[in-house]
Design an enzyme around this catalytic site. Structure first.
Site, mmCIF file in Angstrom:
data_model
loop_
_atom_site.group_PDB
_atom_site.id
_atom_site.type_symbol
_atom_site.label_atom_id
_atom_site.label_comp_id
_atom_site.label_asym_id
_atom_site.label_seq_id
_atom_site.Cartn_x
_atom_site.Cartn_y
_atom_site.Cartn_z
ATOM 1 N N HIS A 1 24.324 0.143 9.117
ATOM 2 C CA HIS A 1 25.639 0.767 9.215
ATOM 3 C C HIS A 1 26.381 0.249 10.439
ATOM 4 C CE1 HIS A 1 25.249 3.943 6.142
ATOM 5 N NE2 HIS A 1 23.985 4.011 6.496
ATOM 6 N N LYS B 1 6.706 -7.851 20.229
ATOM 7 C CA LYS B 1 6.657 -9.069 21.034
ATOM 8 C C LYS B 1 5.398 -9.848 20.688
ATOM 9 C CE LYS B 1 9.182 -7.024 24.916
ATOM 10 N NZ LYS B 1 9.143 -6.696 26.361
ATOM 11 N N ASN C 1 0.807 -1.206 0.000
ATOM 12 C CA ASN C 1 0.000 0.000 0.000
ATOM 13 C C ASN C 1 0.849 1.269 0.000
ATOM 14 O OD1 ASN C 1 -3.124 -0.445 0.204
ATOM 15 N ND2 ASN C 1 -2.166 -2.133 1.306
#
Length: 205
Positions: free
Chosen positions: A131, A197, A100
């Site tokens: 990085h 979680k 979307n």
């Protein structure tokens, strides 16, 4: 004063750009112009970038696809990509994948793989690279690593979710709106929060 005729076709295209699932509900009288429009648009993308489309795909004319050799973007059959998306390969989508509006995906070197029938809501961010963070040099000068991101089949990723490099989301999982996914998600799991979680299991609903 001469009355102005409303330009319904342009407005209809704009509606489809932001709500591409409507393309698959078009009546034959609209497919007469919509199918050639899509064929031409997809051919233009493929001519300029290393992008491949399966059958019966929809791509917004306001989508930004960037792919070069080795960083291809591949769509299976009946994929739909909405407006204002930024997609940088390598990215591989299975069949019936929906992305979307406003999503931002970068495949890094290892790539992003999205399974069949996965649904990606608006403004989802997936970056398959990272990085270095040592104090030896500024971050922008440090080596970039890439493990890749895998999203399984029949996965629903909610709006404004962020998925970091190295994550695998199992088949049939659901990622709740606004979640930040930093670890693998088991099959059928429902996850939410920052960091995400497990809060449930689809099989128990």
């Amino acid at each position: 004063m001469q009355a102005t005729t409303p330009d319904y076709q342009t407005q209809h295209k704009q509606r489809l750009n932001f709500m591409p699932w409507l393309y698959y509900k078009l009546k034959p009288k609209h497919l007469v112009w919509a199918q050639p429009w899509q064929a031409q648009l997809q051919a233009s993308f493929s001519a300029l970038e290393t992008v491949r489309f399966g059958d019966n795909c929809f791509i917004s004319e306001q989508c930004n696809l960037f792919a070069e050799p080795g960083r291809d973007i591949i769509f299976g059959d009946q994929c739909a990509i909405a407006s204002d998306c930024f997609l940088h390969g390598p990215i591989e989508c299975g069949d019936e994948v929906s992305i979307n509006h406003g999503c931002s995906f970068d495949g890094g070197r290892a790539g992003i793989k999205i399974g069949n029938q996965a649904r990606i809501a608006n403004n989802v961010t997936i970056y398959a690279f990272n990085h270095g963070m040592s104090m030896d040099a500024p971050i922008y000068q440090q080596a970039v690593t890439s493990k890749g991101v895998v999203i399984g089949e029949d996965v629903w990723v909610g709006a404004k979710v962020c998925i970091v490099d190295g994550v695998t989301i199992g088949n049939h999982a659901i990622v709740g709106m606004g979640a930040v996914v930093t670890k693998d998600v088991p099959e059928y799991a429902i996850v939410a929060g920052n960091p995400a979680k497990v809060i449930g299991d689809r099989r128990h609903k």
